[in-house]
Design a protein around this motif. Structure first.
Motif, PDB file in Angstrom:
ATOM      1  N   UNK A   1       0.829  -1.200   0.000  1.00  0.00           N
ATOM      2  CA  UNK A   1       0.000   0.000   0.000  1.00  0.00           C
ATOM      3  C   UNK A   1       0.868   1.255   0.000  1.00  0.00           C
ATOM      4  N   UNK A   2       1.995   1.169   0.664  1.00  0.00           N
ATOM      5  CA  UNK A   2       2.919   2.297   0.693  1.00  0.00           C
ATOM      6  C   UNK A   2       3.413   2.622  -0.725  1.00  0.00           C
ATOM      7  N   UNK A   3       3.701   1.568  -1.515  1.00  0.00           N
ATOM      8  CA  UNK A   3       4.114   1.763  -2.901  1.00  0.00           C
ATOM      9  C   UNK A   3       3.029   2.502  -3.695  1.00  0.00           C
ATOM     10  N   UNK A   4       1.795   2.077  -3.486  1.00  0.00           N
ATOM     11  CA  UNK A   4       0.691   2.628  -4.267  1.00  0.00           C
ATOM     12  C   UNK A   4       0.379   4.064  -3.864  1.00  0.00           C
ATOM     13  N   UNK A   5       0.223   4.301  -2.556  1.00  0.00           N
ATOM     14  CA  UNK A   5      -0.224   5.612  -2.072  1.00  0.00           C
ATOM     15  C   UNK A   5       0.902   6.646  -2.070  1.00  0.00           C
ATOM     16  N   UNK A   6       2.101   6.237  -1.670  1.00  0.00           N
ATOM     17  CA  UNK A   6       3.211   7.185  -1.542  1.00  0.00           C
ATOM     18  C   UNK A   6       4.036   7.270  -2.823  1.00  0.00           C
ATOM     19  N   UNK A   7       4.550   6.124  -3.302  1.00  0.00           N
ATOM     20  CA  UNK A   7       5.445   6.140  -4.458  1.00  0.00           C
ATOM     21  C   UNK A   7       4.742   6.594  -5.740  1.00  0.00           C
ATOM     22  N   UNK A   8       3.564   6.040  -6.005  1.00  0.00           N
ATOM     23  CA  UNK A   8       2.887   6.339  -7.266  1.00  0.00           C
ATOM     24  C   UNK A   8       1.982   7.561  -7.183  1.00  0.00           C
ATOM     25  N   UNK A   9       1.153   7.624  -6.146  1.00  0.00           N
ATOM     26  CA  UNK A   9       0.203   8.740  -6.030  1.00  0.00           C
ATOM     27  C   UNK A   9       0.798   9.954  -5.321  1.00  0.00           C
ATOM     28  N   UNK A  10       2.008   9.840  -4.811  1.00  0.00           N
ATOM     29  CA  UNK A  10       2.706  10.995  -4.262  1.00  0.00           C
ATOM     30  C   UNK A  10       2.396  11.366  -2.832  1.00  0.00           C
ATOM     31  N   UNK A  11       1.558  10.572  -2.165  1.00  0.00           N
ATOM     32  CA  UNK A  11       1.230  10.874  -0.775  1.00  0.00           C
ATOM     33  C   UNK A  11       0.247  12.029  -0.655  1.00  0.00           C
ATOM     34  N   UNK A  12       0.071  12.498   0.574  1.00  0.00           N
ATOM     35  CA  UNK A  12      -0.930  13.531   0.860  1.00  0.00           C
ATOM     36  C   UNK A  12      -0.446  14.897   0.381  1.00  0.00           C
ATOM     37  N   UNK A  13      -1.351  15.667  -0.170  1.00  0.00           N
ATOM     38  CA  UNK A  13      -1.002  16.970  -0.744  1.00  0.00           C
ATOM     39  C   UNK A  13      -1.114  18.109   0.288  1.00  0.00           C
ATOM     40  N   UNK A  14      -0.608  19.252  -0.126  1.00  0.00           N
ATOM     41  CA  UNK A  14      -0.763  20.520   0.599  1.00  0.00           C
ATOM     42  C   UNK A  14      -0.191  20.500   2.011  1.00  0.00           C
ATOM     43  N   UNK A  15       0.834  19.682   2.251  1.00  0.00           N
ATOM     44  CA  UNK A  15       1.496  19.695   3.537  1.00  0.00           C
ATOM     45  C   UNK A  15       0.739  19.035   4.677  1.00  0.00           C
ATOM     46  N   UNK A  16      -0.342  18.367   4.376  1.00  0.00           N
ATOM     47  CA  UNK A  16      -1.116  17.674   5.416  1.00  0.00           C
ATOM     48  C   UNK A  16      -0.509  16.305   5.705  1.00  0.00           C
TER      49      UNK A  16
END
Length: 410
Positions: free
Chosen positions: A256-271
């Motif tokens: 899930x870390x690969x999918x959410x962080x590596x590919x989708x870039x993680x949470x936006x706007x500093x949150x």
């Protein structure tokens, strides 16, 4: 370790004109169909069932070839292949992506399945809101017929009416037959008595899109991709508070870390990442600190989670989970077909209770009542809609009790 996309079902995305069968043929399209039709039917099914271990990508994770073998063995003067392109799960748009970029790969998979089981009819049931995709599918069917690739298989595209319960295959079959979209009693299963009482295979868009790859590259090759017992790839539909929302296809041994962080870039706007809901509205939540787990069907199930449709809703720390649960329960209440009392009445009561929390008027007794409704509905509802309707509440309360405490009467 960062992961890269591995596109199988989405292999032609952005590379061909989805309206051109010649473009599809130029990149090897319909070669797998030709190869399949030269194979013994039992051998073809065995390649899908045992060698490739392809399992349904619609949410249930059922062995695809096992369905095919059941339909082939069933007696009937006519057999059907049905493609479930209803995609009613909120936050899920993977099938839309496949259909609008490469409708022929789905059609090729359907025709291979039709040959395997001896089906003379195929139906693609597409949600009515997907007007563009319906047009592309009908155009693709016409092109296939003009080139004589359909053989003796009649292919039709049906437009659904946007019913969530049609994600359940027998409810979908009722809708195809012009009946009220309600789930049927099983057995008999669709492979014995499905569409119009005939042996029927029902598979998802993403499942069919994988079939030409398996036939062309070989089942052994496919079985070496991703997780051992759930091989191949999975497409994730990522939305919410994420930097790069969209569809991502990865091998099933990713995390899930690969999918959410590596590919989708993680949470936006500093949150910061508070939670993700994986699988769709009838599935639970995973805390932001728990993403280091494999995304294959079996690993998630062992961890008490569900892969579902592959929807990933990313939530930052500004959300109160009560608001998320309220939206889900009202959606489920609206979409309940009303066939069984526990679902129909249980969801109405659940909405009344969660609305109290949304208004900061919840009580401990209300929490206990919601828990009781979950226990009753998960056991007594007729189909998966009602059985999983309160899963989001239970998971949200277990993981974020402080959000509910914040909305209780002071």
């Amino acid at each position: 370790m960062a992961v890269q996309e591995m596109r199988l079902a989405l292999r032609n995305m952005g590379k061909i004109d989805p309206e051109s069968i010649d473009d599809y043929i130029a990149v090897g399209g319909y070669e797998a169909l030709k190869k399949a039709r030269q194979m013994d039917r039992d051998e073809l099914i065995s390649q899908v069932e045992n060698a490739s271990k392809l399992r349904g990508r619609g949410g249930a994770g059922f062995n695809t070839g096992f369905k095919w073998s059941g339909a082939k063995a069933s007696k009937g003067d006519r057999k059907y292949i049905v493609c479930n392109a209803d995609e009613g799960e909120p936050g899920t748009f993977k099938d839309r992506g496949i259909l609008e970029n490469d409708p022929h790969t789905v059609l090729e998979g359907i025709l291979i399945a039709a040959y395997a089981v001896g089906a003379s009819n195929a139906i693609i049931y597409c949600r009515g809101e997907y007007e563009k995709q319906i047009g592309l599918l009908r155009h693709a069917v016409k092109q296939v017929q003009e080139k004589g690739l359909a053989g003796d298989v009649t292919v039709e595209v049906y437009s659904g009416a946007g019913s969530y319960v049609c994600g359940e295959e027998t409810a979908l079959l009722n809708s195809i037959e012009g009946k009220r979209a309600e789930p049927r009693m099983k057995p008999p299963y669709p492979t014995v008595a499905g569409a119009f009482g005939k042996p029927t295979v029902v598979n998802n868009v993403e499942t069919f899109a994988n079939v030409p790859v398996i036939v062309s590259k070989g089942a052994e090759w496919y079985s070496q991709v991703g997780a051992k017992d759930y091989p191949g790839t999975k497409i994730f539909s990522i939305s919410g508070d994420v930097k790069r929302p969209g569809c991502y296809e990865v091998a099933t041994d990713a995390t899930l870390n690969n999918v959410v962080i590596d590919l989708a870039g993680g949470v936006r706007d500093g949150h910061t990442l508070k939670a993700i809901q994986l699988g769709g509205s009838s599935c639970g939540y995973i805390k932001g600190s728990q993403l280091d787990q494999p995304v294959d069907f079996d690993s998630l199930r062992r961890n008490g989670k569900s892969l579902g449709s592959g929807a990933v809703l990313v939530l930052n720390e500004t959300h109160n989970m009560v608001d998320q649960v309220q939206q889900i329960l009202h959606f489920m209440c609206h979409e309940s077909c009303g066939k069984c009392t526990p679902c129909r009445e249980g969801l109405y009561q659940a909405c009344q209770l969660i609305d109290k929390f949304a208004a900061s008027q919840g009580t401990e007794q209300d929490l206990q009542m919601l828990q009781s409704l979950f226990e009753l509905m998960s056991k007594d509802c007729f189909c998966a809609l009602g059985q999983g309707a309160l899963t989001a509440f239970v998971s949200a309360y277990e993981n974020f009790p402080e959000d509910f405490a914040e909305r209780m009467v002071k």
